[in-house]
Design an enzyme around this catalytic site. Structure first.
Site, PDB file in Angstrom:
ATOM      1  N   GLU A 302       0.830  -1.214   0.000  1.00  0.00           N
ATOM      2  CA  GLU A 302       0.000   0.000   0.000  1.00  0.00           C
ATOM      3  C   GLU A 302       0.861   1.259   0.000  1.00  0.00           C
ATOM      4  O   GLU A 302       0.551   2.229  -0.689  1.00  0.00           O
ATOM      5  CB  GLU A 302      -0.945   0.013   1.210  1.00  0.00           C
ATOM      6  CG  GLU A 302      -1.961  -1.116   1.239  1.00  0.00           C
ATOM      7  CD  GLU A 302      -3.076  -0.980   0.207  1.00  0.00           C
ATOM      8  OE1 GLU A 302      -3.096   0.007  -0.551  1.00  0.00           O
ATOM      9  OE2 GLU A 302      -3.931  -1.886   0.151  1.00  0.00           O
ATOM     10  N   ARG A 306       0.550   3.742  -3.277  1.00  0.00           N
ATOM     11  CA  ARG A 306      -0.072   5.056  -3.045  1.00  0.00           C
ATOM     12  C   ARG A 306       0.970   6.155  -2.851  1.00  0.00           C
ATOM     13  O   ARG A 306       0.931   7.174  -3.526  1.00  0.00           O
ATOM     14  CB  ARG A 306      -0.991   4.990  -1.826  1.00  0.00           C
ATOM     15  CG  ARG A 306      -2.084   3.941  -2.010  1.00  0.00           C
ATOM     16  CD  ARG A 306      -3.152   4.062  -0.967  1.00  0.00           C
ATOM     17  NE  ARG A 306      -3.872   2.796  -0.850  1.00  0.00           N
ATOM     18  CZ  ARG A 306      -5.132   2.675  -0.475  1.00  0.00           C
ATOM     19  NH1 ARG A 306      -5.835   3.731  -0.175  1.00  0.00           N
ATOM     20  NH2 ARG A 306      -5.699   1.495  -0.385  1.00  0.00           N
ATOM     21  N   ASP A 436      -4.203 -10.222  -8.480  1.00  0.00           N
ATOM     22  CA  ASP A 436      -4.493  -9.232  -9.521  1.00  0.00           C
ATOM     23  C   ASP A 436      -3.336  -8.420 -10.113  1.00  0.00           C
ATOM     24  O   ASP A 436      -2.920  -8.619 -11.251  1.00  0.00           O
ATOM     25  CB  ASP A 436      -5.615  -8.280  -9.054  1.00  0.00           C
ATOM     26  CG  ASP A 436      -5.393  -7.661  -7.675  1.00  0.00           C
ATOM     27  OD1 ASP A 436      -4.324  -7.873  -7.091  1.00  0.00           O
ATOM     28  OD2 ASP A 436      -6.297  -6.950  -7.191  1.00  0.00           O
ATOM     29  N   GLU A 570     -12.126  -0.463 -10.401  1.00  0.00           N
ATOM     30  CA  GLU A 570     -11.681  -1.408 -11.451  1.00  0.00           C
ATOM     31  C   GLU A 570     -12.590  -1.468 -12.680  1.00  0.00           C
ATOM     32  O   GLU A 570     -12.112  -1.594 -13.818  1.00  0.00           O
ATOM     33  CB  GLU A 570     -11.508  -2.818 -10.869  1.00  0.00           C
ATOM     34  CG  GLU A 570     -10.327  -2.955  -9.908  1.00  0.00           C
ATOM     35  CD  GLU A 570     -10.593  -2.400  -8.516  1.00  0.00           C
ATOM     36  OE1 GLU A 570     -11.780  -2.167  -8.197  1.00  0.00           O
ATOM     37  OE2 GLU A 570      -9.639  -2.187  -7.761  1.00  0.00           O
TER      38      GLU A 570
HETATM   39  C1  DMJ Z   1      -6.388   0.136  -5.177  1.00  0.00           C
HETATM   40  O1  DMJ Z   1      -5.688   0.490  -4.039  1.00  0.00           O
HETATM   41  C2  DMJ Z   1      -5.505  -0.501  -6.201  1.00  0.00           C
HETATM   42  O2  DMJ Z   1      -6.159  -0.482  -7.403  1.00  0.00           O
HETATM   43  C3  DMJ Z   1      -5.134  -1.913  -5.881  1.00  0.00           C
HETATM   44  O3  DMJ Z   1      -4.386  -2.539  -6.879  1.00  0.00           O
HETATM   45  C4  DMJ Z   1      -6.358  -2.744  -5.683  1.00  0.00           C
HETATM   46  N1  DMJ Z   1      -7.442  -2.070  -5.186  1.00  0.00           N
HETATM   47  C5  DMJ Z   1      -7.554  -0.716  -4.794  1.00  0.00           C
HETATM   48  C6  DMJ Z   1      -8.868  -0.184  -5.286  1.00  0.00           C
HETATM   49  O4  DMJ Z   1      -9.867  -1.089  -5.361  1.00  0.00           O
END
Ligand code: DMJ
Length: 684
Positions: A302, A306, A436, A570
């Site tokens: 995270e 971010r 993912d 998404e």
């Molecule tokens: C985000 O923080 C990023 O896209 C992450 O890869 C997965 N999900 C959240 C939003 O849904």
């Protein structure tokens, strides 16, 4: 020997008969085999390694052995595995507080792992090395050695980042829609500013700030996540406020008084892959960390997507040095996370000087998560670009090498891997939560390398082939979806998170095996269509966290716990890419439907909030304006209603938090002398 000394017992065997001796010996050998075997079969086999590795054994290891960045790293660090009790992925929400890495000891824990592991030479970094890395990086940080030249970098972009006219669309309806999205951003920002300034996220119902437990002592997640969105929307006053906050208040060394340590509550997010906190909910509160961990523990993933992503893109878009300084400082703080026997980082890191790291308590047997350690590549390559220090790239190349070599069941990548042995821990495969963005970063690594990273390309298309063979399904009603795989058994479920894959498969369509372009474009369109169906089949026209294709369900959530929507991007992300790739107007229409639904159900008096049940027409709000709503959801909507020359895809790839990072055109950069080495002037 012992027997001989016993009085009255003959040396011939304590008076036992031959058959008794035989049984006794059999029993004894069984016991020995059992003990010995147990050592081998224990996950990560720490004990075994302690016994069989001599204390003086400090093997030199090769980092990223077959790439140009190879170098020898000595090892003198003992890595101790946390005593984390394994559990299935979505069982418990807790962090193992016992550090997995202990500094100062002398022996090394070595893998007794798989064949792939034996062939592969992982980086076994250690604390002294990490210190050296920090020094080296500081040296590269503009003081001496290579300095990155922003002006030269801009010359290697094919087009202006913001287009001719900031992507202003020519038709009035699209322009109006774009203005609406901009207004939503301003509304979200203004409320964050008024009620939660400096905190990580806004709680719009209670009108206060949320700190959470994902970012250690870091603050202002919504500010850092918003920088580039504000900038591309032309919200310049707000952008300047955000920049000033970063300059004066983004404290990378902040200490939290222990009594203020957050205890995770049911609705807190812990880490995103799967947003475990939301799904795993909520059963276990997080204990306070030990008092010495003043800097707190942060999710490496995270913080990377971010903060590192947000600061990098703010720097590349604006050229403001402060972002570069901050991001390089932060990048160095993340390096100790890689101090594991394999170089695969653990999920949780202490951002303070201790540099200790942990595995998530809910992750199987102390394992690391594919979507976490597999989602560092883009940012770390750029940290090397900016600092001139290859260490960041080495760390992620090392991960890449391991993943490339390890045996994969049916060509699939399971979601849990031991950072100690480098082996898969269990066979759960998903293109949604936990897996993912690993796939996303493979294709984007290739695109960001100006299509030179052949390894990433090969890995991506092989993974896609395995996914198509094993996971892609067609529902009875004709909807294409990507199921999950649990040791060979399909779970006919698709998470909201997995809906990014429409866009991913779309942007990868051009470079696949010959003749496959249309196939991939069709697949991307079908998945995006299915994800749109998950929205249009709900009362709110927003999609659930997960939807199913069994028991008569077709793109609907069947479990109460899957019905929430937390402002995720998404589905809209895939609309944006599909619009850019096809210019089919339906994608803009679907995006507009989402805007209307967000306005109707998620907008409250003081910001935007997630909702608990997308199927209920009278909604209940979750009181959280996620930072990714500002970073991703609104940015992708804005881009959807803009001309393609705003952040053109030839020049920019978006990290998984929608922070644009430039394509690295090595040859052009060299020709233009983007780097000024050792005080020499640039070529231009
Ligand atoms: C985000 O923080 C990023 O896209 C992450 O890869 C997965 N999900 C959240 C939003 O849904």
């Amino acid at each position: 020997m012992v027997f001989r000394k016993l009085p009255g017992v003959s040396a011939s065997g304590m008076g036992l008969r031959l058959s008794q001796k035989f049984v006794f010996l059999l029993f004894l050998s069984g016991l020995v085999t059992l003990c010995f075997g147990a050592l081998f079969f224990l996950p990560d086999s720490v004990r075994l390694k302690r016994i069989f590795l001599s204390k003086s054994e400090n093997p030199a290891v090769t980092v990223g052995s077959d790439n140009e960045l190879s170098k020898k790293v000595p090892v003198d660090q003992e890595h101790q595995r946390a005593g984390v009790k394994g559990g299935e992925a979505n069982v418990k929400l807790k962090v193992s507080r016992k550090p997995s890495v202990t500094h100062g000891a002398r022996t090394v824990e070595r893998s007794v792992g798989s064949r792939a592991q034996d062939e592969w030479s992982p980086a076994r970094a250690h604390e002294p090395a990490a210190r050296d890395e920090r020094v080296t990086s500081a040296a590269h940080n503009g003081q001496r050695g290579s300095a990155f030249s922003y002006e030269m970098f801009k010359k290697c972009l094919l087009k202006p980042a913001l287009g001719k006219d900031q992507g202003k669309p020519s038709d009035s309806e699209t322009l109006q829609r774009r203005e609406k999205v901009k207004e939503m951003m301003k509304f979200a920002w203004d409320n964050y500013k008024q009620y939660a300034w400096g905190k990580n996220e806004l709680r719009p119902l209670t009108r206060n700030g949320h700190i959470g437990n994902m970012f250690g002592g870091l603050r202002g997640a919504s500010i850092v996540d918003s920088l580039d969105t504000l900038y591309i929307m032309g919200l310049m006053e707000e952008y300047e406020e955000a920049k000033e906050w970063v300059q004066n208040n983004l404290d990378l060394n902040s200490h939290i008084p222990t009594e203020l340590w957050p205890v995770a509550k049911p609705t807190d997010n812990i880490t995103d892959p799967g947003r475990m906190a939301h799904t795993a909910t909520n059963k276990t509160a997080i204990r306070r960390p030990p008092a010495r961990d003043a800097n707190g523990e942060a999710s490496l993933f995270e913080v990377n997507i971010r903060y590192v992503g947000g600061l990098l893109s703010a720097f590349y878009l604006t050229g403001a040095e402060i972002f570069k300084q901050k991001v390089l400082e932060l990048g160095e703080k993340l390096l100790p996370a890689f101090n594991t026997p394999t170089g695969i980082p653990r999920g949780v890191i202490n951002l303070g000087s201790s540099g200790t790291s942990w595995s998530w308590g809910w992750a199987s047997a102390g394992s690391s998560i594919l979507a976490e350690f597999g989602t560092l590549h883009l940012e770390f390559v750029h940290l090397s670009e900016l600092s001139g220090n290859p260490v960041f790239t080495e760390k992620v190349m090392n991960i890449r090498k391991l993943l490339n070599k390890i045996e994969k069941p049916h060509g699939l990548y399971p979601n849990f891997l031991s950072p100690v042995s480098g082996n898969w821990v269990q066979h759960h495969v998903s293109i949604g939560g936990l897996g993912d963005s690993f796939y996303e970063y493979l294709i984007k690594s290739y695109l960001m390398s100006d299509k030179t990273d052949e390894e990433a390309k090969k890995m991506y298309y092989s993974a896609m082939e395995a996914i198509e063979t094993n996971l892609v399904q067609k529902s009875p009603g004709g909807l294409t979806y990507v199921a999950e795989w649990r040791g060979g058994i399909l779970d006919h479920k698709m998470g909201h998170l997995a809906c990014f894959s429409g866009g991913m498969i779309g942007i990868g369509a051009d470079d696949g095996p010959a003749g496959q372009k249309q196939h991939y474009l069709d697949l991307a369109a079908e998945i995006t269509h299915t994800c749109h169906e998950s929205y249009s089949r709900s009362a709110t026209k927003l999609g659930p966290e997960a939807f199913r294709f069994d028991g008569g369900a077709e793109a609907t959530a069947t479990r109460l716990s899957d019905r929430y929507y937390i402002l995720r991007p998404e589905v809209i992300e895939s609309y944006m890419y599909m619009w850019r790739l096809t210019h089919d107007p339906k994608y803009r229409e679907w995006g507009w439907e989402a805007v209307e639904a967000l306005e109707k159900h998620c907008r409250v008096d003081a910001g935007f909030s997630g909702i608990r049940d997308v199927y209920a027409s009278t909604v209940s709000h979750d009181n959280m304006q996620q930072s990714f709503f500002l970073s991703e959801t609104l940015k992708y909507l804005y881009l959807l209603f803009s001309d393609d020359d705003l952040l053109p895809l030839e020049d920019w790839v978006f990290n998984t938090e929608a922070h644009p990072l430039p394509v690295i055109r090595k040859r052009c950069l060299q020709e233009h002398g983007t780097r000024q080495d050792d005080g020499q002037t640039s070529l231009e």
